[in-house]
Scaffold this motif. Structure first.
Motif, PDB file in Angstrom:
ATOM      1  N   HIS A  10      -7.050   1.758 -11.362  1.00  0.00           N
ATOM      2  CA  HIS A  10      -7.195   2.712 -10.273  1.00  0.00           C
ATOM      3  C   HIS A  10      -6.164   3.822 -10.449  1.00  0.00           C
ATOM      4  CE1 HIS A  10      -7.122   4.269  -6.111  1.00  0.00           C
ATOM      5  NE2 HIS A  10      -8.350   3.775  -6.016  1.00  0.00           N
ATOM      6  N   GLY A  35      -2.625   2.882  -9.324  1.00  0.00           N
ATOM      7  CA  GLY A  35      -1.896   2.037 -10.264  1.00  0.00           C
ATOM      8  C   GLY A  35      -1.435   2.811 -11.481  1.00  0.00           C
ATOM      9  N   ARG A  63       0.806  -1.207   0.000  1.00  0.00           N
ATOM     10  CA  ARG A  63       0.000   0.000   0.000  1.00  0.00           C
ATOM     11  C   ARG A  63       0.845   1.265   0.000  1.00  0.00           C
ATOM     12  NH1 ARG A  63      -5.238  -1.022   0.724  1.00  0.00           N
ATOM     13  NH2 ARG A  63      -5.857  -3.074   1.521  1.00  0.00           N
ATOM     14  N   ALA A 108       0.959  -3.931  -9.352  1.00  0.00           N
ATOM     15  CA  ALA A 108      -0.358  -3.289  -9.457  1.00  0.00           C
ATOM     16  C   ALA A 108      -1.457  -4.321  -9.679  1.00  0.00           C
ATOM     17  CB  ALA A 108      -0.347  -2.272 -10.602  1.00  0.00           C
ATOM     18  N   VAL A 109      -1.174  -5.330 -10.500  1.00  0.00           N
ATOM     19  CA  VAL A 109      -2.154  -6.404 -10.722  1.00  0.00           C
ATOM     20  C   VAL A 109      -2.357  -7.189  -9.436  1.00  0.00           C
ATOM     21  CG1 VAL A 109      -2.571  -8.569 -11.948  1.00  0.00           C
ATOM     22  CG2 VAL A 109      -1.637  -6.584 -13.175  1.00  0.00           C
ATOM     23  N   LYS A 110      -1.269  -7.491  -8.764  1.00  0.00           N
ATOM     24  CA  LYS A 110      -1.342  -8.270  -7.521  1.00  0.00           C
ATOM     25  C   LYS A 110      -2.166  -7.542  -6.461  1.00  0.00           C
ATOM     26  CE  LYS A 110       1.667  -9.717  -3.701  1.00  0.00           C
ATOM     27  NZ  LYS A 110       1.193  -8.663  -2.780  1.00  0.00           N
ATOM     28  N   ASP A 111      -1.997  -6.230  -6.373  1.00  0.00           N
ATOM     29  CA  ASP A 111      -2.666  -5.466  -5.332  1.00  0.00           C
ATOM     30  C   ASP A 111      -4.015  -4.905  -5.779  1.00  0.00           C
ATOM     31  OD1 ASP A 111      -0.472  -5.917  -3.677  1.00  0.00           O
ATOM     32  OD2 ASP A 111       0.585  -4.147  -4.424  1.00  0.00           O
ATOM     33  N   GLY A 112      -4.432  -5.214  -7.001  1.00  0.00           N
ATOM     34  CA  GLY A 112      -5.727  -4.761  -7.471  1.00  0.00           C
ATOM     35  C   GLY A 112      -5.788  -3.286  -7.809  1.00  0.00           C
ATOM     36  N   TYR A 113      -4.654  -2.702  -8.207  1.00  0.00           N
ATOM     37  CA  TYR A 113      -4.629  -1.271  -8.530  1.00  0.00           C
ATOM     38  C   TYR A 113      -4.776  -0.993 -10.021  1.00  0.00           C
ATOM     39  CZ  TYR A 113      -3.079  -0.162  -3.795  1.00  0.00           C
ATOM     40  OH  TYR A 113      -3.013  -0.003  -2.422  1.00  0.00           O
ATOM     41  N   VAL A 114      -4.940  -2.021 -10.842  1.00  0.00           N
ATOM     42  CA  VAL A 114      -5.103  -1.802 -12.277  1.00  0.00           C
ATOM     43  C   VAL A 114      -6.437  -1.084 -12.516  1.00  0.00           C
ATOM     44  CG1 VAL A 114      -5.332  -2.897 -14.542  1.00  0.00           C
ATOM     45  CG2 VAL A 114      -3.714  -3.811 -12.863  1.00  0.00           C
TER      46      VAL A 114
END
Length: 384
Positions: free
Chosen positions: A79, A82, A32, A71-77
């Motif tokens: 966003h 990201g 984060r 970014a993909v791993k943390d779900g920021y794509v």
């Protein structure tokens, strides 16, 4: 490995990869905050300074891919976080490429200036004759790899009524001031070598010329303005060499695989220090047998350092090598070994003069195979 990397200690070349690994791990542990991004950015910029353009682009692509994967791993794509993270990664990669291009352009310009300086130095130092009577002669000048200024190294070999006279010298400093002093030194040597009855008088001529040049340019000769020099004389038909050392690195005599350091009994003062009122040391005579080679160098050789700061030592490095058939072979071996020793840029010019007494030359007076008339034997550092 890229040529740029060899200018730095070996461990520096692994710094970009280490920064990428540390930055990636840090980002993975604190997704984060992305506290590892500064490390990734530093990796790209450092790669641009150390590596080629291809390696820099690959490093930048690696950083962008890593940021995208995180970014993909943390779900920021998709966003804003990201998007900004990827934009920063792309910008960092472009900065690294820009740094690489600036350094490459500077390097090309430095090479051009250095080549011009080396050409000017060679014009100032004409190639000595390849053969003077029974003597084979070779010389080389190598400019410092980290500077582009004309240096103050000089050498000369001149056939005179007194025999073959030679000189190797090192003027303190670089640039136009050093060129002026070298010009005076060489001009005076060529003229005085024809008339001076011995090396002591020849050194006095050189001393007076330097004093006149200093007065003409409205500068006082100070201790930091000295010139180290080594003067030599090889009489025609003799198997001896007389040397006058004026604060210069001692020469070497190679006979077969044995190397001898011709250390003077009494250290002489460099030229340009007559203001101290100390008389110059006397010349010293050494045996110079057939097929032996007299090797003279400047401190660019003896003060060359390896990565640990250890000085290059010609006796330990050259002993056991050879025998060398021609002086050019010895010079090529020495220069190659010094460059291998430093493993990177040298911080000083180096000049080397080698003189071989050929076997087809005349023997010594009255068939004497050689020997120090002063009852001394040169010190041998090592024998192979």
């Amino acid at each position: 490995m890229d040529p740029l990397v060899t200018r730095w200690p070996r461990y520096v070349s692994f710094a970009p990869a280490a920064l990428i690994v540390c930055g990636t791990v840090w980002n993975a542990l604190s997704p984060r905050e992305y506290w590892g991004d500064p490390m990734l950015a530093a990796a790209v910029v450092l790669a641009g300074a150390l590596f080629s353009l291809r390696h820099t682009i690959l490093t930048g692509v690696a950083v962008v891919v890593i940021e995208l994967a995180l970014a993909v791993k943390d779900g920021y794509v998709g966003h804003i976080v990201g998007t900004l993270t990827l934009a920063n990664a792309v910008f960092t990669a472009l900065v690294g490429i820009g740094v690489n291009r600036v350094i490459a352009r500077y390097g090309r310009r430095l090479e051009v200036v250095r080549s011009v300086a080396e050409a000017a130095q060679r014009a100032l130092l004409p190639v000595p004759p390849a053969r003077v009577g029974p003597l084979a002669v070779a010389a080389v000048y190598k400019a410092a790899q980290i500077e582009a200024l004309i240096g103050g190294d000089a050498y000369a070999v001149h056939d005179t009524p007194y025999g073959t006279r030679l000189m190797i010298a090192d003027v303190r400093g670089k640039g136009l001031g050093a060129v002026s002093v070298v010009s005076v030194l060489l001009g005076t040597f060529r003229e005085a070598a024809e008339r001076a009855p011995d090396l002591t008088v020849l050194a006095e001529h050189l001393e007076r010329a330097l004093v006149r040049e200093a007065a003409r340019s409205e500068r006082l000769i100070q201790m930091e303005g000295f010139v180290t020099a080594l003067l030599g004389e090889i009489p025609a038909g003799a198997d001896r060499v007389s040397l006058l050392n004026c604060g210069h690195p001692a020469p070497y005599l190679l006979a077969g695989r044995a190397l001898t350091t011709l250390e003077p009994r009494e250290p002489g003062l460099p030229l340009g220090m007559s203001v101290l009122g100390v008389p110059q040391a006397a010349p010293q005579t050494w045996p110079f047998p057939a097929e032996a080679t007299l090797l003279l160098v400047t401190d660019g050789v003896t003060e060359a350092r390896d990565r640990t700061g250890t000085f290059y030592d010609p006796p330990s490095r050259l002993s056991g090598r050879g025998p060398f058939q021609r002086p050019e072979e010895l010079i090529e071996t020495l220069v190659s070994d010094v460059e291998h020793w430093t493993g990177g840029p040298r911080d000083d010019d180096m000049a080397v003069l080698a003189i071989t007494r050929c076997a087809d030359g005349p023997a010594g007076p009255e068939g004497d195979p050689g020997g120090d008339p002063e009852g001394e034997t040169p010190r041998s550092d090592q024998e192979g």
